[in-house]
Design a protein around this motif. Structure first.
Motif, PDB file in Angstrom:
ATOM      1  N   ILE A  96       1.004  -1.186   0.032  1.00 36.79           N
ATOM      2  CA  ILE A  96      -0.019  -0.043  -0.042  1.00 36.79           C
ATOM      3  C   ILE A  96       0.675   1.272   0.038  1.00 36.79           C
ATOM      4  N   ASP A  97       1.847   1.456   0.952  1.00 39.99           N
ATOM      5  CA  ASP A  97       3.036   2.483   0.877  1.00 39.99           C
ATOM      6  C   ASP A  97       3.615   2.492  -0.581  1.00 39.99           C
ATOM      7  N   LEU A  99       2.297   1.682  -3.498  1.00 40.17           N
ATOM      8  CA  LEU A  99       1.186   2.339  -4.401  1.00 40.17           C
ATOM      9  C   LEU A  99       1.000   3.944  -4.154  1.00 40.17           C
ATOM     10  N   ARG A 100       1.264   4.229  -2.889  1.00 41.07           N
ATOM     11  CA  ARG A 100       1.214   5.586  -2.749  1.00 41.07           C
ATOM     12  C   ARG A 100       2.161   6.465  -3.116  1.00 41.07           C
ATOM     13  N   GLU A 101       3.391   6.003  -3.058  1.00 38.98           N
ATOM     14  CA  GLU A 101       4.445   6.562  -3.620  1.00 38.98           C
ATOM     15  C   GLU A 101       4.498   6.537  -5.038  1.00 38.98           C
ATOM     16  N   LYS A 102       4.096   5.525  -5.858  1.00 43.17           N
ATOM     17  CA  LYS A 102       3.996   5.685  -7.268  1.00 43.17           C
ATOM     18  C   LYS A 102       2.884   6.665  -7.886  1.00 43.17           C
ATOM     19  N   GLN A 103       1.907   6.969  -7.089  1.00 45.55           N
ATOM     20  CA  GLN A 103       0.853   7.688  -7.717  1.00 45.55           C
ATOM     21  C   GLN A 103       0.181   7.280  -8.759  1.00 45.55           C
ATOM     22  N   THR A 106      -5.351   3.610  -9.054  1.00 40.63           N
ATOM     23  CA  THR A 106      -5.369   2.324  -8.340  1.00 40.63           C
ATOM     24  C   THR A 106      -6.986   2.274  -7.625  1.00 40.63           C
ATOM     25  N   ARG A 130      -4.579   5.270   3.710  1.00 42.03           N
ATOM     26  CA  ARG A 130      -2.988   5.070   3.993  1.00 42.03           C
ATOM     27  C   ARG A 130      -2.439   5.116   2.496  1.00 42.03           C
ATOM     28  N   GLY A 131      -3.238   4.335   1.436  1.00 38.58           N
ATOM     29  CA  GLY A 131      -2.954   4.227  -0.108  1.00 38.58           C
ATOM     30  C   GLY A 131      -2.999   5.627  -0.665  1.00 38.58           C
TER      31      GLY A 131
END
Length: 131
Positions: A96-97, A99-103, A106, A130-131
């Motif tokens: 999940i972290d 995914l958040r960094e990749k932007q 989703t 979180r995501g």
């Protein structure tokens, strides 16, 4: 009847969903496959169970990534999914972290099972936030 133009359009592949059999993100040439799809203007939809954070980090941009979130707590995830890895919850959090960094576009696909995890809505909301 079907109009000839519509029939012809029906044979042109426009979207490709990669899911259901195993974990497609673990296919060693997934980036190459998605790149080939995009070169042909075919959108890519990939489903993952969020157990391979490094593969998520290494994934090229795709049209849409679906993440199956089958429970909102470690205990329920273990009961519902019977995970392969002992660090399954840490892998989910790390995924999940990532995914958040990749932007990347989703979708969190939540699994709610009556009598098992329907009372975990706040936990699901926390995971989505979180995501």
């Amino acid at each position: 009847g079907v109009l000839p133009k519509r029939l012809e359009e029906g044979f042109a592949v426009r979207h490709c969903a990669l899911s259901l059999v195993g974990e497609p993100i673990m296919y060693p040439r997934i980036n190459e496959l998605c790149g080939m799809l995009h070169q042909e203007n075919i959108s890519s939809f990939l489903v993952t169970n969020a157990q391979f954070p490094d593969a998520i980090r290494d994934l090229i941009p795709i049209t849409q990534l679906y993440v199956s979130v089958d429970a909102a707590t470690p205990e329920t995830l273990k009961a519902i999914d019977r995970p392969l890895f002992t660090d399954y919850w840490e892998r989910l959090m790390e995924s999940i972290d990532a995914l958040r960094e990749k932007q990347m576009r989703t979708v969190f696909r939540l699994t709610l099972v009556k009598g098992k995890n329907c009372d975990e809505i706040d936990g699901y909301a926390d995971l989505v936030a979180r995501g």
